[in-house]
Motif scaffolding. Structure first.
Motif, PDB file in Angstrom:
ATOM      1  N   GLY A  15      -9.385   5.366   5.970  1.00  0.00           N
ATOM      2  CA  GLY A  15      -9.491   6.117   4.726  1.00  0.00           C
ATOM      3  C   GLY A  15     -10.074   7.500   4.937  1.00  0.00           C
ATOM      4  O   GLY A  15      -9.627   8.480   4.319  1.00  0.00           O
ATOM      5  N   LEU A  51      -6.934  10.571  -3.945  1.00  0.00           N
ATOM      6  CA  LEU A  51      -7.593   9.279  -4.065  1.00  0.00           C
ATOM      7  C   LEU A  51      -6.636   8.140  -3.697  1.00  0.00           C
ATOM      8  O   LEU A  51      -6.985   7.238  -2.931  1.00  0.00           O
ATOM      9  N   VAL A  52      -5.414   8.199  -4.224  1.00  0.00           N
ATOM     10  CA  VAL A  52      -4.442   7.137  -3.943  1.00  0.00           C
ATOM     11  C   VAL A  52      -3.988   7.196  -2.485  1.00  0.00           C
ATOM     12  O   VAL A  52      -3.746   6.162  -1.863  1.00  0.00           O
ATOM     13  N   ALA A 101      -6.105  -6.262  -6.327  1.00  0.00           N
ATOM     14  CA  ALA A 101      -6.700  -4.924  -6.442  1.00  0.00           C
ATOM     15  C   ALA A 101      -5.656  -3.895  -6.879  1.00  0.00           C
ATOM     16  O   ALA A 101      -5.930  -3.042  -7.731  1.00  0.00           O
ATOM     17  N   ILE A 102      -4.452  -3.981  -6.315  1.00  0.00           N
ATOM     18  CA  ILE A 102      -3.384  -3.052  -6.702  1.00  0.00           C
ATOM     19  C   ILE A 102      -2.991  -3.261  -8.155  1.00  0.00           C
ATOM     20  O   ILE A 102      -2.813  -2.303  -8.917  1.00  0.00           O
ATOM     21  N   LEU A 119      -5.651  -1.845 -10.311  1.00  0.00           N
ATOM     22  CA  LEU A 119      -5.634  -0.381 -10.231  1.00  0.00           C
ATOM     23  C   LEU A 119      -4.527   0.193 -11.107  1.00  0.00           C
ATOM     24  O   LEU A 119      -4.731   1.178 -11.827  1.00  0.00           O
ATOM     25  N   LEU A 155      -6.779   5.486  -0.604  1.00  0.00           N
ATOM     26  CA  LEU A 155      -6.751   4.038  -0.852  1.00  0.00           C
ATOM     27  C   LEU A 155      -5.579   3.380  -0.128  1.00  0.00           C
ATOM     28  O   LEU A 155      -5.728   2.300   0.462  1.00  0.00           O
ATOM     29  N   SER A 156      -4.428   4.015  -0.166  1.00  0.00           N
ATOM     30  CA  SER A 156      -3.248   3.480   0.501  1.00  0.00           C
ATOM     31  C   SER A 156      -3.462   3.378   2.004  1.00  0.00           C
ATOM     32  O   SER A 156      -3.124   2.367   2.630  1.00  0.00           O
ATOM     33  N   SER A 216       0.834  -1.205   0.000  1.00  0.00           N
ATOM     34  CA  SER A 216       0.000   0.000   0.000  1.00  0.00           C
ATOM     35  C   SER A 216       0.870   1.257   0.000  1.00  0.00           C
ATOM     36  O   SER A 216       0.547   2.246  -0.659  1.00  0.00           O
ATOM     37  N   ALA A 260     -10.857  -0.096   7.620  1.00  0.00           N
ATOM     38  CA  ALA A 260     -10.511   0.430   6.296  1.00  0.00           C
ATOM     39  C   ALA A 260     -11.220   1.756   6.037  1.00  0.00           C
ATOM     40  O   ALA A 260     -10.603   2.723   5.556  1.00  0.00           O
ATOM     41  N   GLY A 279      -6.394   3.202   3.525  1.00  0.00           N
ATOM     42  CA  GLY A 279      -7.407   2.179   3.769  1.00  0.00           C
ATOM     43  C   GLY A 279      -6.814   0.782   3.773  1.00  0.00           C
ATOM     44  O   GLY A 279      -7.183  -0.069   4.593  1.00  0.00           O
ATOM     45  N   MET A 280      -5.867   0.521   2.865  1.00  0.00           N
ATOM     46  CA  MET A 280      -5.193  -0.780   2.843  1.00  0.00           C
ATOM     47  C   MET A 280      -4.355  -0.979   4.099  1.00  0.00           C
ATOM     48  O   MET A 280      -4.291  -2.086   4.647  1.00  0.00           O
TER      49      MET A 280
END
Length: 344
Positions: free
Chosen positions: A122, A237-238, A201-202, A205, A241-242, A73, A118, A244-245
């Protein structure tokens, strides 16, 4: 009627810059190859509980996969997005405490704690990221470091909620009805599955429009803005997401170990995570695998030399990056270049 771009046209300069695979007609095959290789590696990992000599090695495998989620992440943010965060261990800790506290204090299931960790992590990243991501370079690093430091203070001071310096006790493991995942062997399939889903998922993405935009922003933010990419929105956004992971990794950590301590989520651990991204291979999909292996194994090998751990990590980073600036995952490319020079 909408115009359709002919399939025979080459990729645009923006597509080529933001996604190196787009330069080759084999891009789809390469991405499918990565998916197949990922599946093969994870199928091989399934035999770990069978061949491991004891439960200790299975517990190390569990921690390696959790660390892999964490480092992968950060690699998404740092390696592909070009944003250096020194607060990733803080998001990791926030996810662990959110999930653990929901179970200990409110009696909620760990299955609720996992998505809650998560989502709330996030959300915290969104709130922090809106002002912080307007900064660049060293200033962004200092802002995220400050965030991590604040979280560690809260983890220590909110004794009634977090348990303070003594840690959060009484965390229950994941369970299916009356079947509790309360041993290393029982926990392994869950950690294995979640880590696989995160890596898939990564990978998806990175092959998507967002992934191409992220590479374009990291390469030339002004150029990306000029062609219509919202750089700030892409970075935010990233970042979310990072984080959240990292929250998912934290939730797995606290329910697998059934305990959480503020020391695990310190600023020094955030720095080590950045080091592991660099050693494994920053901006390379398989880099976090090597980083997670080192991050998990080396402390176990240096239990008698705890004070020397950070020094040896730093030395290893110097050696690896001098030999291969792209990290361990980039060694095959370095070796091929060396062979070509020798032949010429």
């Amino acid at each position: 009627m909408a115009r359709v771009k002919p399939a025979s046209l080459p990729p645009s300069p923006v597509e080529a810059a933001s996604c190196p695979e787009a330069r080759s007609p084999r891009s789809v095959a390469l991405r499918l190859s990565d998916h197949r290789l990922l599946l093969i590696v994870w199928l091989v990992l399934l035999v770990v509980p069978v061949v491991a000599p004891n439960a200790y090695f299975v517990s190390l495998a569990n921690m390696m996969l959790i660390n892999l989620i964490l480092i992968a992440s950060l690699n998404l943010l740092m390696g592909y997005g070009g944003q250096i965060s020194l607060g990733h261990a803080g998001f990791y800790g926030l996810g662990a405490y959110v999930s653990g506290v929901l179970g200990v204090k409110l009696g909620l299931s760990a299955w609720i704690g996992l998505p809650a960790a998560a989502l709330l992590t996030g959300l915290a990243a969104l709130i922090i990221g809106i002002p912080a991501l307007r900064l660049r370079g060293l200033y962004l690093s200092m802002a995220t470091l400050g965030w991590n430091a604040i979280l560690v203070v809260l983890f220590n001071r909110l004794i009634d909620v977090t348990g303070g310096p003594n840690g959060l006790l009484g965390v229950r493991p994941f369970a299916f009805g009356g079947f509790a995942l309360d041993s290393d062997v029982r926990q392994f399939p869950l950690v294995w599955l979640v880590s696989l889903l995160v890596m898939v998922a990564i990978l998806n993405l990175l092959g998507s429009r967002i992934g191409r935009a992220l590479r374009a922003v990291a390469t030339n933010e002004l150029g990306a803005d000029a062609v219509g990419i919202d750089s700030f929105r892409t970075k935010l956004l990233v970042f979310v997401l990072s984080a959240g992971m990292a929250g998912i990794a934290g939730s797995l950590y606290v329910h697998v170990n059934q305990f959480a301590s503020p020391e695990t989520f310190s600023v020094s651990n955030s720095i080590l995570l950045v080091v592991m991204v660099a050693i494994g291979g920053s901006g390379l999909f398989w880099g976090p695998v090597f980083g997670a292996l080192i991050y998990t194994a080396v402390p176990q090998l240096l239990l008698e030399y705890e004070d020397a751990e950070l020094m040896l990590f730093g030395l290893a980073m110097l050696v690896v990056l001098i030999a291969s600036p792209s990290g361990i995952a980039g060694l095959p490319v370095v070796f091929r270049r060396w062979l070509s020079r020798r032949r010429s």
